[in-house]
Write a protein that holds these residues in place. Structure first.
Motif, mmCIF file in Angstrom:
data_model
loop_
_atom_site.group_PDB
_atom_site.id
_atom_site.type_symbol
_atom_site.label_atom_id
_atom_site.label_comp_id
_atom_site.label_asym_id
_atom_site.label_seq_id
_atom_site.Cartn_x
_atom_site.Cartn_y
_atom_site.Cartn_z
ATOM 1 N N GLY A 61 -13.543 -0.502 -13.969
ATOM 2 C CA GLY A 61 -12.755 -1.167 -14.992
ATOM 3 C C GLY A 61 -11.320 -0.748 -15.142
ATOM 4 N N SER A 62 -10.886 0.332 -14.487
ATOM 5 C CA SER A 62 -9.501 0.776 -14.654
ATOM 6 C C SER A 62 -8.909 1.189 -13.316
ATOM 7 N N VAL A 63 -7.588 1.005 -13.212
ATOM 8 C CA VAL A 63 -6.897 1.309 -11.953
ATOM 9 C C VAL A 63 -5.674 2.195 -12.168
ATOM 10 N N GLY A 64 -5.497 2.692 -13.388
ATOM 11 C CA GLY A 64 -4.347 3.553 -13.642
ATOM 12 C C GLY A 64 -4.412 4.181 -15.014
ATOM 13 N N SER A 65 -3.635 5.252 -15.206
ATOM 14 C CA SER A 65 -3.526 5.930 -16.498
ATOM 15 C C SER A 65 -2.263 6.781 -16.467
ATOM 16 N N CYS A 66 -2.000 7.493 -17.564
ATOM 17 C CA CYS A 66 -0.766 8.277 -17.617
ATOM 18 C C CYS A 66 -0.836 9.509 -16.720
ATOM 19 N N MET A 126 -4.261 3.779 -20.402
ATOM 20 C CA MET A 126 -5.161 3.330 -19.345
ATOM 21 C C MET A 126 -4.807 1.899 -18.930
ATOM 22 N N ILE A 127 -4.858 1.639 -17.627
ATOM 23 C CA ILE A 127 -4.501 0.331 -17.085
ATOM 24 C C ILE A 127 -5.762 -0.362 -16.587
ATOM 25 N N LEU A 128 -6.050 -1.512 -17.154
ATOM 26 C CA LEU A 128 -7.230 -2.270 -16.757
ATOM 27 C C LEU A 128 -7.086 -2.813 -15.338
ATOM 28 N N THR A 129 -8.220 -3.040 -14.704
ATOM 29 C CA THR A 129 -8.223 -3.535 -13.332
ATOM 30 C C THR A 129 -7.607 -4.925 -13.226
ATOM 31 N N TYR A 130 -7.692 -5.692 -14.291
ATOM 32 C CA TYR A 130 -7.008 -6.986 -14.309
ATOM 33 C C TYR A 130 -6.471 -7.280 -15.704
ATOM 34 N N SER A 131 -5.462 -8.153 -15.742
ATOM 35 C CA SER A 131 -4.826 -8.586 -16.989
ATOM 36 C C SER A 131 -4.179 -7.433 -17.751
ATOM 37 N N HIS A 150 2.061 0.331 -13.469
ATOM 38 C CA HIS A 150 3.221 1.216 -13.616
ATOM 39 C C HIS A 150 4.519 0.539 -13.196
ATOM 40 N N ASP A 151 4.438 -0.329 -12.185
ATOM 41 C CA ASP A 151 5.646 -0.985 -11.676
ATOM 42 C C ASP A 151 5.985 -2.272 -12.412
ATOM 43 N N GLY A 152 5.238 -2.585 -13.464
ATOM 44 C CA GLY A 152 5.517 -3.775 -14.253
ATOM 45 C C GLY A 152 4.785 -5.017 -13.811
ATOM 46 N N ASN A 162 0.844 -1.196 0.000
ATOM 47 C CA ASN A 162 0.000 0.000 0.000
ATOM 48 C C ASN A 162 0.884 1.252 0.000
ATOM 49 N N GLY A 163 0.831 2.022 -1.120
ATOM 50 C CA GLY A 163 1.652 3.222 -1.255
ATOM 51 C C GLY A 163 1.017 4.447 -0.633
ATOM 52 N N ASP A 164 1.701 5.571 -0.757
ATOM 53 C CA ASP A 164 1.232 6.812 -0.136
ATOM 54 C C ASP A 164 -0.147 7.231 -0.640
ATOM 55 N N ASN A 165 -0.430 6.981 -1.923
ATOM 56 C CA ASN A 165 -1.707 7.388 -2.518
ATOM 57 C C ASN A 165 -2.698 6.237 -2.637
ATOM 58 N N ASP A 166 -2.372 5.103 -2.042
ATOM 59 C CA ASP A 166 -3.195 3.904 -2.194
ATOM 60 C C ASP A 166 -4.135 3.685 -1.025
ATOM 61 N N ILE A 167 -5.177 2.909 -1.304
ATOM 62 C CA ILE A 167 -6.019 2.345 -0.261
ATOM 63 C C ILE A 167 -6.043 0.835 -0.453
ATOM 64 N N THR A 168 -6.189 0.108 0.641
ATOM 65 C CA THR A 168 -6.348 -1.344 0.582
ATOM 66 C C THR A 168 -7.770 -1.687 0.987
ATOM 67 N N LEU A 169 -8.396 -2.555 0.199
ATOM 68 C CA LEU A 169 -9.772 -2.974 0.460
ATOM 69 C C LEU A 169 -9.819 -4.448 0.820
ATOM 70 N N ASP A 170 -10.639 -4.807 1.784
ATOM 71 C CA ASP A 170 -11.128 -6.167 1.912
ATOM 72 C C ASP A 170 -12.350 -6.245 1.016
ATOM 73 N N ILE A 171 -12.281 -7.068 -0.017
ATOM 74 C CA ILE A 171 -13.364 -7.121 -0.993
ATOM 75 C C ILE A 171 -14.577 -7.845 -0.402
ATOM 76 N N LEU A 172 -15.737 -7.226 -0.556
ATOM 77 C CA LEU A 172 -16.991 -7.789 -0.074
ATOM 78 C C LEU A 172 -17.754 -8.482 -1.202
ATOM 79 N N TYR A 173 -17.880 -7.792 -2.327
ATOM 80 C CA TYR A 173 -18.619 -8.318 -3.472
ATOM 81 C C TYR A 173 -17.897 -7.975 -4.765
ATOM 82 N N SER A 174 -18.030 -8.868 -5.743
ATOM 83 C CA SER A 174 -17.482 -8.607 -7.074
ATOM 84 C C SER A 174 -18.474 -9.103 -8.118
ATOM 85 N N GLY A 175 -18.922 -8.195 -8.979
ATOM 86 C CA GLY A 175 -19.846 -8.566 -10.033
ATOM 87 C C GLY A 175 -19.141 -9.323 -11.145
#
Length: 358
Positions: A99-104, A121-126, A130-132, A36-49
């Motif tokens: 659907g996305s978790v990052g961009s330029c 744009m960086i997709l939430t999965y696959s 930024h860190d590779g 978890n970085g300075d600008n990040d939040i960590t979630l315990d996931i409750l539901y996923s569609g």
């Protein structure tokens, strides 16, 4: 559920269900997420569609899948950790991720808040972060995400049926807002009554529009009119019904991903009407130019919205009690759910109860 892996820069240990190859079969998978970085939040996931895109991705239908892959981009979870520079969330908040978790962060699209259209744009999965590292989605117990790619979910909302709004909701809400199709009394056609279509009807009715559901299935008429509150129902294979509706609609939002003709839809539009595509048929579209020219009609596409617009959508949904119609499932049912989704055997969205079943 989150824990820390000692000696690995506080990477977060995660457990999820992943596809290992294009068979699309998911099974339990243990992996690590970034610290978890300075600008990040960590979630315990409750539901996923479960989105139809997940089905395509696990089978590599788009030719861009990275395995092993933990799908899921309709995520609702509880914030368990915040970075030192986080201002938008506190521990205990309920957050949503789409659907996305990052961009330029620097292009014109990012500057205007539409990072979903950023070329990087960086997709939430696959996708490569930024860190590779490879991003992994919501079919898992936790998530680390930049605060700028999450939204605050009011705790009053039913969380399971709110999760699909992070994809399906913004997919239909964004183009309606962008194209000004929210004025009371406007006539909107909604093509397809599935995961996207049923939410489009709910938003349109909340905007006090006149809504006609357009479907190939006459059996969906009662559902559309009596339960979802649409004003009219049109069977797209009935030529007389199509003829009677020519030139009556201000706009049409087409939610269908299966290959289909859109030519007859164009005729339903008034002068200067807009046909907005939010489904993604694989085959090229075939359209006659003259009906567009003579009616000053427009065909447009839309893929979603940025954080501010998603937050606006969530707040609007909370105010008007809009949620998706869902079937809540356990994690070990996910492969069966994907099989049923492929057959359109769901009303209208599967949602995994991650917290209680992983």
């Amino acid at each position: 559920m989150s824990s820390v892996l000692a000696g690995c820069e506080n990477e977060v240990v995660s457990c999820g269900w992943a596809a290992r190859d294009d068979s699309g079969i998911l099974s339990p998978f243990h992996f690590t997420r970034r610290a978890n970085g300075d600008n990040d939040i960590t979630l315990d996931i409750l539901y996923s569609g479960i989105c139809h895109t997940d089905l395509h991705m696990v089978k590599n239908d788009f030719g861009m899948s990275i395995y092993p892959m933990v799908p899921g981009h309709e995520i609702v979870g509880k914030v368990t950790k915040v970075g030192s520079k986080v201002t938008k969330f506190s521990v205990g908040d309920i957050a949503g991720v789409g659907g996305s978790v990052g961009s330029c962060g620097s292009c014109s699209d990012c500057s205007e808040g539409f990072y979903v259209y950023c070329p990087k744009m960086i997709l939430t999965y696959s996708a490569r972060y930024h860190d590779g590292t490879v991003t992994q989605g919501g079919y898992s117990d936790n998530l680390v995400v930049d605060q700028n790619f999450a939204v605050l979910i009011p705790k009053s909302m039913p969380l399971a049926s709110t999760a699909p709004l992070l994809c399906a909701g913004i997919t239909v809400y964004s183009p309606l807002k962008y194209h000004g199709i929210t004025k009371p009394g406007l006539h909107l056609g909604v093509v397809g009554l599935g995961g996207l279509g049923h939410v489009a009807v709910k938003f349109a009715k909340a905007f006090d529009m006149h809504v006609t559901v357009i479907s190939t299935s006459p059996s969906k008429k009662k559902e559309a009119l009596e339960r979802l509150g649409a004003d009219a129902f049109l069977v797209s294979r009935d030529q007389q019904q199509l003829q009677d509706a020519v030139g009556t609609m201000d706009a049409i939002i087409d939610t269908v991903s299966a290959n289909h003709s859109i030519q007859s839809l164009i005729s339903l539009l008034k002068t200067s009407g807009k046909l907005i595509l939010v489904g993604g048929p694989a085959n090229p579209l075939e359209v006659l130019a003259m009906p567009l020219l003579l009616g000053r009609k427009m065909i447009a596409g839309s893929a979603g919205g940025g954080r501010e617009e998603i937050q606006e959508m969530i707040n609007f949904a909370a105010k008007h009690h809009i949620t998706a119609d869902v079937e809540v499932i356990s994690m070990d049912y996910v492969n069966t759910a994907l099989e049923r989704l492929e057959k359109n055997d769901v009303k209208y969205r599967f949602v995994i109860d991650v917290a209680n079943t992983i």
